[in-house]
Design a protein around this motif. Structure first.
Motif, short mmCIF file in Angstrom:
data_model
loop_
_atom_site.label_atom_id
_atom_site.label_comp_id
_atom_site.label_asym_id
_atom_site.label_seq_id
_atom_site.Cartn_x
_atom_site.Cartn_y
_atom_site.Cartn_z
N ALA A 117 15.43 52.73 38.70
CA ALA A 117 14.12 53.48 39.02
C ALA A 117 12.90 52.70 38.95
N PHE A 118 12.87 52.03 37.98
CA PHE A 118 11.52 51.11 37.84
C PHE A 118 11.44 50.16 39.04
N ILE A 119 12.54 49.19 39.33
CA ILE A 119 12.52 48.53 40.33
C ILE A 119 12.30 49.08 41.65
N TYR A 120 12.74 50.28 42.00
CA TYR A 120 12.59 50.62 43.06
C TYR A 120 10.73 51.15 43.35
N HIS A 121 10.40 51.73 42.15
CA HIS A 121 8.89 52.04 42.04
C HIS A 121 7.85 50.71 42.43
N VAL A 122 8.10 49.67 41.71
CA VAL A 122 7.34 48.70 41.79
C VAL A 122 7.57 48.10 43.27
N LEU A 123 8.75 48.05 43.81
CA LEU A 123 8.76 47.73 45.30
C LEU A 123 8.16 48.51 46.34
N GLN A 124 8.19 49.73 46.13
CA GLN A 124 7.37 50.73 46.87
C GLN A 124 5.89 50.48 46.74
N SER A 125 5.56 50.07 45.50
CA SER A 125 4.27 49.97 45.15
C SER A 125 3.54 48.75 45.65
N GLN B 188 21.48 40.62 37.81
CA GLN B 188 21.77 40.42 39.26
C GLN B 188 21.47 41.96 39.73
N VAL B 189 20.72 42.20 40.74
CA VAL B 189 20.36 43.16 41.35
C VAL B 189 20.70 43.21 42.83
N GLU B 190 20.89 44.21 43.53
CA GLU B 190 21.35 44.31 44.91
C GLU B 190 20.50 44.28 45.91
N GLU B 191 19.20 44.61 45.43
CA GLU B 191 18.08 44.87 46.24
C GLU B 191 17.59 43.19 46.80
N ARG B 192 17.73 43.19 48.01
CA ARG B 192 17.62 41.62 48.77
C ARG B 192 16.19 41.31 48.87
N SER B 193 15.06 42.24 48.72
CA SER B 193 13.74 41.91 48.80
C SER B 193 13.08 41.38 47.63
N VAL B 194 13.82 41.36 46.65
CA VAL B 194 13.10 40.79 45.34
C VAL B 194 13.59 39.43 44.78
N VAL B 195 13.00 38.54 44.29
CA VAL B 195 13.36 37.33 43.67
C VAL B 195 14.19 37.56 42.44
N ASN B 196 15.22 37.10 42.56
CA ASN B 196 16.28 37.35 41.42
C ASN B 196 16.85 36.26 40.50
N ILE B 197 16.62 36.06 39.28
CA ILE B 197 16.92 34.77 38.59
C ILE B 197 17.88 35.33 37.53
N LEU C 58 3.51 56.23 37.00
CA LEU C 58 2.16 56.52 37.98
C LEU C 58 1.09 55.38 37.75
N SER C 59 1.25 54.94 36.43
CA SER C 59 0.26 53.73 36.00
C SER C 59 0.49 52.58 36.31
N ILE C 60 1.66 52.37 37.01
CA ILE C 60 2.22 51.03 37.43
C ILE C 60 1.93 50.90 38.87
N ASN C 61 0.74 50.39 39.14
CA ASN C 61 0.10 50.19 40.54
C ASN C 61 -0.54 48.93 40.77
N LYS C 62 -1.03 48.53 42.02
CA LYS C 62 -1.65 47.29 42.38
C LYS C 62 -3.03 47.12 41.84
#
Length: 332
Positions: A129-137, A147-156, A108-112
């Motif tokens: 779960a953390f990745i999805y929370h940050v993306l939704q925020s 490597q993550v499957e989520e295509r909407s995030v920059v991944n190195i 809950l404290s991880i927000n914009k």
């Protein structure tokens, strides 16, 4: 009392909005005006009020650097490489907030309002779960290391499997067939990737896979030491050991030394990461260079670009590893 934007505006005979934009290096302000304002600010020892600035700009001026865990499976060398890399890029106008995901009961404290951007050094699928929370925020976000499957995030991502394969293939090329592995932290993606590379090399070169040569570690020197002690108890000892990181390799070398085993003449050892200490072990450690600091530098550049330009293109960046041949492997 310290000088304010209004003080500078009065002396420069411009509006306080112009001063604010000049101090923030806005392209809307002419260079001559900008230089005049910057010189006045320096003469008056002006210090920005970041709390007020945050309210006006709706920014926190904080970038979060998160790890899967800061206490379990994260070696001190890995941690320092990450922070050193990010810190070399993030300007003094941003504060770095460093934390382990496992410190949180909820997010809950991880927000914009608290973070302008987040860099995640991901080590395990439990981070999802953390990745999805940050993306939704809607927080600008970069994921490093895994490597993550989520295509909407920059991944190195470093190519750990290929690096491990090259390391074990080199051991085989030196005539070794009895090759053990000290694995990393159970459940970490890097542990599986490096094990897969080890197995790929054995299978392709038709080297027997012996179950007793699989030792569990946890990415620290102590676990490397203990794993090597178990290896010393085997009836048919390996002639070489591939360690899933350098910290465990250093611990394993110390255990071999304590048991009177000569490296590399009686036992060859290879690590992974190429930490600073790898050059200074005796003998110098053959290892796989995984440029974590460089990955972190690239991650920091990417997060600043996303913060500045929200529609910055999303990409997956792969970083090659490199085998660093030194003195800890002996030809049979």
């Amino acid at each position: 009392m310290s000088a304010t934007i209004k003080d500078i505006a009065k002396l420069a005979n411009v509006s306080h909005t112009t001063v604010s934009r000049a101090l923030n290096n806005s392209p809307l302000i002419k260079e001559a005006t900008k230089r005049k304002i910057m010189n006045l600010a320096a003469q008056l020892n002006y210090t920005p009020d970041y709390n007020a600035r945050s309210l006006v700009m709706q920014k926190s001026y904080t970038v979060g650097v998160f790890f899967t865990s800061m206490t379990t499976g994260t070696s001190s060398s890995f941690f320092s490489d990450v922070i050193r890399g990010v810190n070399s890029v993030i300007s003094e106008n941003y504060n770095l907030f460093v934390r382990g995901i496992d410190d949180y009961k909820d997010y809950l404290s991880i927000n914009k309002k608290r973070f302008d951007g987040i860099i995640l050094m991901s080590q395990s699928d439990v981070d999802n779960a953390f990745i999805y929370h940050v993306l939704q925020s809607g927080i600008p976000f970069v994921v490093l290391n895994r490597q993550v499957e989520e295509r909407s995030v920059v991944n190195i991502v470093p190519n750990d499997k290929e690096g491990a394969y090259k390391a074990v293939e080199y051991i085989i090329a030196q005539g070794h067939e009895r090759i053990a592995i000290i694995e990393g932290m159970e459940g970490f993606k890097s542990t599986q990737e490096r094990k897969d590379g080890y197995l790929k090399a054995l299978i392709q070169h038709e080297i027997p896979i012996r179950e007793q040569y699989f030792l569990q570690g946890s990415y620290d020197m102590d676990s490397g030491y203990k794993a090597m002690e178990r290896i010393m108890e085997l009836t048919l000892r390996p002639t070489a050991v591939f360690c899933s990181n350098d910290d465990m390799a250093i611990g394993a070398m110390r255990a071999a030394f304590d048991h009177g085993i000569s490296i590399p003449h009686e036992l060859s050892i290879v690590g992974f990461d190429d930490i600073g200490f790898a050059h200074f072990t005796t003998p110098a450690l053959t290892t796989v260079k995984r440029p974590i600091e460089q990955i972190s530098i690239e991650g920091a550049h990417q997060i600043l670009q996303i913060i500045k330009t929200p529609d910055h293109p999303v990409e997956k960046i792969f970083v090659d590893t490199k085998l660093m041949i030194r003195d800890s492997v002996c030809k049979i």
